[in-house]
Design a protein around this motif. Structure first.
Motif, mmCIF file in Angstrom:
data_model
loop_
_atom_site.group_PDB
_atom_site.id
_atom_site.type_symbol
_atom_site.label_atom_id
_atom_site.label_comp_id
_atom_site.label_asym_id
_atom_site.label_seq_id
_atom_site.Cartn_x
_atom_site.Cartn_y
_atom_site.Cartn_z
ATOM 1 N N LYS A 11 -13.098 -2.791 -7.337
ATOM 2 C CA LYS A 11 -13.757 -2.248 -6.147
ATOM 3 C C LYS A 11 -14.906 -1.350 -6.563
ATOM 4 O O LYS A 11 -14.735 -0.429 -7.349
ATOM 5 N N PHE A 13 -18.071 1.100 -5.127
ATOM 6 C CA PHE A 13 -18.734 1.780 -4.021
ATOM 7 C C PHE A 13 -20.174 1.990 -4.470
ATOM 8 O O PHE A 13 -20.455 2.896 -5.246
ATOM 9 N N ARG A 47 -5.429 1.702 -0.744
ATOM 10 C CA ARG A 47 -6.169 1.274 0.449
ATOM 11 C C ARG A 47 -6.575 -0.199 0.344
ATOM 12 O O ARG A 47 -6.648 -0.891 1.362
ATOM 13 N N LEU A 50 -3.524 -2.078 1.305
ATOM 14 C CA LEU A 50 -3.247 -2.014 2.731
ATOM 15 C C LEU A 50 -4.298 -2.761 3.551
ATOM 16 O O LEU A 50 -4.239 -2.771 4.773
ATOM 17 N N GLY A 51 -5.289 -3.354 2.866
ATOM 18 C CA GLY A 51 -6.297 -4.126 3.586
ATOM 19 C C GLY A 51 -7.250 -3.266 4.392
ATOM 20 O O GLY A 51 -7.832 -3.724 5.365
ATOM 21 N N MET A 52 -7.409 -1.999 3.994
ATOM 22 C CA MET A 52 -8.329 -1.143 4.730
ATOM 23 C C MET A 52 -9.717 -1.210 4.142
ATOM 24 O O MET A 52 -10.703 -0.928 4.812
ATOM 25 N N ILE A 53 -9.795 -1.522 2.885
ATOM 26 C CA ILE A 53 -11.091 -1.756 2.266
ATOM 27 C C ILE A 53 -11.027 -3.107 1.569
ATOM 28 O O ILE A 53 -9.939 -3.592 1.229
ATOM 29 N N LYS A 54 -12.187 -3.711 1.390
ATOM 30 C CA LYS A 54 -12.233 -5.082 0.901
ATOM 31 C C LYS A 54 -12.597 -5.079 -0.581
ATOM 32 O O LYS A 54 -13.522 -4.378 -0.985
ATOM 33 N N ALA A 67 -4.082 -9.564 0.926
ATOM 34 C CA ALA A 67 -3.999 -8.209 1.461
ATOM 35 C C ALA A 67 -5.060 -7.919 2.516
ATOM 36 O O ALA A 67 -4.844 -7.127 3.418
ATOM 37 N N TRP A 68 -6.216 -8.548 2.419
ATOM 38 C CA TRP A 68 -7.282 -8.296 3.396
ATOM 39 C C TRP A 68 -7.140 -9.201 4.610
ATOM 40 O O TRP A 68 -7.105 -8.754 5.734
ATOM 41 N N LYS A 69 -7.010 -10.529 4.346
ATOM 42 C CA LYS A 69 -7.033 -11.486 5.452
ATOM 43 C C LYS A 69 -5.773 -11.426 6.301
ATOM 44 O O LYS A 69 -5.829 -11.539 7.516
ATOM 45 N N ALA A 71 -3.685 -8.939 6.671
ATOM 46 C CA ALA A 71 -3.217 -7.551 6.754
ATOM 47 C C ALA A 71 -2.198 -7.349 7.877
ATOM 48 O O ALA A 71 -1.161 -6.726 7.668
ATOM 49 N N VAL A 72 -2.488 -7.910 9.051
ATOM 50 C CA VAL A 72 -1.602 -7.652 10.183
ATOM 51 C C VAL A 72 -0.192 -8.177 9.908
ATOM 52 O O VAL A 72 0.797 -7.478 10.141
ATOM 53 N N HIS A 75 1.577 -6.078 7.263
ATOM 54 C CA HIS A 75 1.959 -4.733 7.716
ATOM 55 C C HIS A 75 3.234 -4.714 8.542
ATOM 56 O O HIS A 75 3.836 -3.663 8.718
#
Lengths: 300, 534
Positions: A11, A13, A47, A50-54, A67-69, A71-72, A75
């Protein structure tokens, strides 16, 4: 079976690389300890999971799903407790717990009461009147009252008193007994030592060490305390010895694991009266990795 | 994937309603009270069409147009036309403010504080929080529109027909929804809630200014402002619905963009990222005063620019006003009629009063910052060092008082420099300065009220704003609404001599200054004696 699995997870930034090709796996029924200094990328990792950031590169899967796609869906089977819990000031703790349980769907009313009792939380208070520790209890109650398969806990005890810390540790061990998996990021190394089956150490976004505690210990030094009949001489000339302290006939020092055999043989010539050995604490481990870092940098 | 993104929006909607069970009703009821009471008071104020027409004459000038909007309904100034002309714009601004604050709170502010992260860790869609917020706040606007629409019609006041009333409500509601869209976008772009609120307010202020300039001179320009478009609905006059539809479409577009931006960004991230700061405290940042100043630097600079622009925009109107007065020979109900003064000069006290009122806001905000810092536990970290409470509060009070003077001077500078450019016979700067500075005692009294409440009743500092709004309405609209004299005397602004038309009255000013000092001292005494909140 791996519950959590990451493959070269990266990741960035902007130009800053927060996580650099991290590989991690948490198996079913396992408590995985995730340690590292401030700003090393622990929370970024969580994070991402948890799929909050890609993720910039690499992949992270939980229960075999992305984890991203997904996520729902993921969770539905996860409980998360952050280290810094901020709640809605004009709602009571009880209301927040109910909301959290409703959002997850499944949940057990009896467990809720049981956990409130266990953590000694007053659920009728407005969140604005809770201290940091009490806000954390709200999140912990909601997490452990749920029927999750994976618990992601990001420094969950940073505001708890020692008594509550113990309650928390019981809850983690209970969950483990039920076959749940736990990813615990923590600064409190004694806690990690007590609870975790395996540990990953992260530093500057890189996973620098991972394995069971005994595997990790093997890599480092053992603390030895020796009392001998004759005065030991020439110890400092041996390889793999450090931090020698001498008080009369009693010597204490650290030995690299691979030199242990040779050192014991050498010392025994002087007639051993007393010999105590202690495994390195996680703190020693942590600090030894931390201290090595500048050298690593120059090599690269 | 798309359906997943909105998962559990329903529960979150109920949750937001639960959180705002007090806040939203207070907003709606206040807006209803203002609208209905003004409508009722207008109908009682003027007996017949002649009287209304006489008032309409006084409205026919550029200053009024800049302030309240275009004057299409003035030819036939019915009760309805009057309500829409004098109240619709201000109410729409209030509605916009409500929407900015509500949306910012449930989006970026909760994201900043970590509540969104907690929610997002549940099986909740990535866009659910935004969509729940949008649904609740837009719902609030729709509710407001219907209650105001049917409510105004139900008052059975002559010329307030059902269609016009519904349009009046719709105009307010759609302005609100437009600002839901604006704020939702800035909640994605900016990394902080301060930024979100700041940018959204900037859009609102810009919308007001563009409309003001457009309404005076260039009508096309007004179409670049949502407020300008909404006002072109000409409620109770021609009742056009197209502008409402147009703003609605724009709002929809804004919302779509906001949702798109939300879907492609990381939680906690924004598109306008913050710069890294200094590693060491500068030579300037060395004590409580400079700390208080440093913390509010950006806000103060923004206010300074805003006040300067405001002054200049009023100043630029003076030229139009001058030529206008040369053509028309008329009297103005808003103005004290005194012989020997030009009409322009008679306008000055009112202009100064409005500017002084605006300049009071940043000064008050500084005092409130003290309480804000206290609640966040920042004051505690100062007080546990070798800093006394008196010096902490003192820093804020000193900055507040200096700010009141500086802001007022900036307003005069703006007003004067613009007026010099547009007027044939410029007003001497000395006249303007005197007329402005005379309001300082009143501003300090407001500061005094805020300081006293901070010390004595910190939970109720908001009362200062109520008092401020009261002062504004009574002094600004007092003559128009024909409020009794004693109501004007309840605010310090009502006692200020209206220079240059009236005589200077040092006696009254000294009394007001003494009152202000007393309030401030009492504030210090009580602040030193009470518990620090945390």
């Amino acid at each position: 079976m791996s519950i959590v699995q990451t493959h070269n997870l990266t990741k960035k930034f902007g130009k800053f690389t927060a996580l650099d090709q991290v590989n991690l796996h948490v198996d079913e029924g396992e408590v995985y300890g995730f340690i590292g200094p401030n700003g090393s990328g622990k929370s970024t990792m969580i994070r991402l999971l948890l799929g909050m950031i890609k993720a910039t590169k690499g992949e992270a899967t939980i229960f075999g799903m992305d984890a991203w796609k997904d996520a729902v869906d993921i969770h539905k089977r996860i409980a998360y407790v952050p280290g810094d819990v901020n709640l809605w000031p004009n709602l009571t703790g009880g209301e927040v717990i109910d909301l959290f349980m409703k959002l997850r769907g499944a949940g057990n009313k009896n467990r809720r009461e049981e956990m409130i009792e266990k953590f000694k939380l007053d659920p009728s208070k407005k969140c604005r009147n809770y201290s940091k520790g009490n806000r954390q209890k709200v999140a912990l109650v909601a997490a452990f009252a749920s029927d999750a398969d994976l618990y992601i806990l990001d420094e969950p005890t940073s505001g708890l008193d020692p008594l509550m810390e113990r309650v928390f540790q019981e809850c983690v061990l209970d969950a483990k007994k039920d076959g749940k998996s736990i990813l615990l990021s923590s600064h409190i190394l004694s806690e990690v030592e007590k609870l975790c089956d395996r540990v990953g150490i992260i530093s500057e976004g890189k996973m620098i060490e991972t394995g069971t505690l005994s595997e990790l210990r093997h890599l480092t030094r053992t603390n030895l305390l020796v009392e001998t009949k004759l005065k030991v001489i020439g110890l400092q000339e041996l390889r793999g010895i450090s931090s020698i302290k001498e008080t009369g006939q009693v010597l204490s020092f650290q030995v690299d694991a691979e030199e242990l055999d040779m050192v014991i043989k050498y010392v025994s010539q002087f007639g051993i009266v007393r010999l105590e050995s202690a495994p390195p604490t996680l703190e020693d481990l942590f600090i030894s990795h931390y201290e090595v870092k500048p050298n690593v940098k120059t090599v690269i | 994937m798309l359906k997943q993104s909105f998962k559990q929006t329903g529960i979150l909607v109920r949750f937001i309603v639960r959180q705002d069970r007090v806040r939203i009703p207070i907003w709606i009821i206040s807006l209803l009270l203002i609208t209905f009471s003004t409508a009722i008071s207008f109908s009682g104020l003027y007996e017949n069409q002649q009287e209304r027409q006489a008032i309409a004459q006084t409205m026919l000038n550029p200053v009024m147009t800049a302030m309240v909007g275009p004057s299409e309904g003035l030819d036939n100034y019915t009760n309805g036309a009057m309500l829409a002309h004098q109240m619709l714009l201000f109410t729409a601004i209030a509605v916009a403010i409500m929407n900015i604050l509500l949306v910012a709170k449930h989006t970026r502010m909760e994201e900043e504080d970590g509540q969104v992260e907690l929610i997002q860790a549940f099986p909740v869609g990535r866009l659910s929080n935004l969509s729940a917020t949008v649904l609740v706040v837009c719902g609030t606007n729709v509710l407001l529109a219907f209650i105001i629409g049917f409510g105004l019609a139900a008052l059975r006041i002559e010329s307030l027909g059902l269609e016009g009333s519904l349009l009046y409500g719709a105009a307010l509601g759609i302005t609100g929804i437009f600002f839901v869209g604006i704020t939702a976008i800035f909640a994605q772009l900016s990394e902080s809630s301060r930024g979100t609120i700041g940018f959204s307010f900037a859009v609102l202020i810009l919308a007001y200014l563009i409309r003001a300039i457009g309404d005076i001179g260039n009508e096309t320009l007004s179409w670049f402002s949502p407020l300008g478009i909404v006002l072109s609905a000409e409620v109770y006059v021609y009742n056009y619905w197209t502008p409402i539809l147009l703003v609605g479409l724009l709002a929809l577009l804004l919302l779509v963009i906001a949702f798109f931006l939300n879907s492609i960004r990381d939680l906690g991230a924004g598109f306008l990222s913050s710069k890294p700061g200094k590693i060491h405290a500068s030579l300037f940042l060395q004590g409580p005063i400079s700390l208080a100043l440093r913390v509010q630097r950006t806000g103060l600079i923004a206010w300074a620019i805003g006040i300067l622009v405001l002054g200049a925009s009023y100043g630029s109107v003076l030229g139009d006003l001058e030529s206008f007065f040369k053509d028309v020979d008329m009297m103005d109900a808003l103005l004290t009629q005194v012989d020997g003064f030009s009409l322009i000069e008679q306008f000055i006290p009112m202009l100064m009063m409005v500017l002084a009122m605006f300049c009071t806001v940043p000064a008050l905000l500084i005092v409130f910052k003290l309480k804000g810092e206290e609640k966040k536990g920042h004051t505690e970290s100062l007080l546990t060092r070798a800093v006394s409470r008196t010096s902490v509060m003192g820093s804020y009070v000193i900055i507040s008082i200096v700010t009141s003077v500086v802001m007022l001077l900036l307003a005069v500078v703006g007003l004067w420099s613009a007026s010099v450019a547009v007027m044939d016979e410029a007003i001497p700067v000395r006249t303007l300065l005197e007329a402005a500075l005379v309001y300082l005692p009143a501003m300090w009294t407001m500061i005094g009220v805020a300081v006293l409440l901070t010390g004595f009743l910190p939970q109720f500092t908001g009362v200062t704003w109520l008092y401020y709004v009261y002062s504004f309405i009574v002094v600004y609209l007092g003559a128009l609404l024909q409020l009794p004299d004693w109501m004007g005397k309840l605010t310090p602004f009502g006692h200020i001599p209206q220079l240059p038309v009236e005589e200077m009255d040092f006696m009254t000013l000294s009394v007001i200054v003494i009152i202000a000092i007393t309030l401030i001292i009492l504030g210090f005494v009580t602040y030193n004696r009470r518990d620090i909140l945390g």
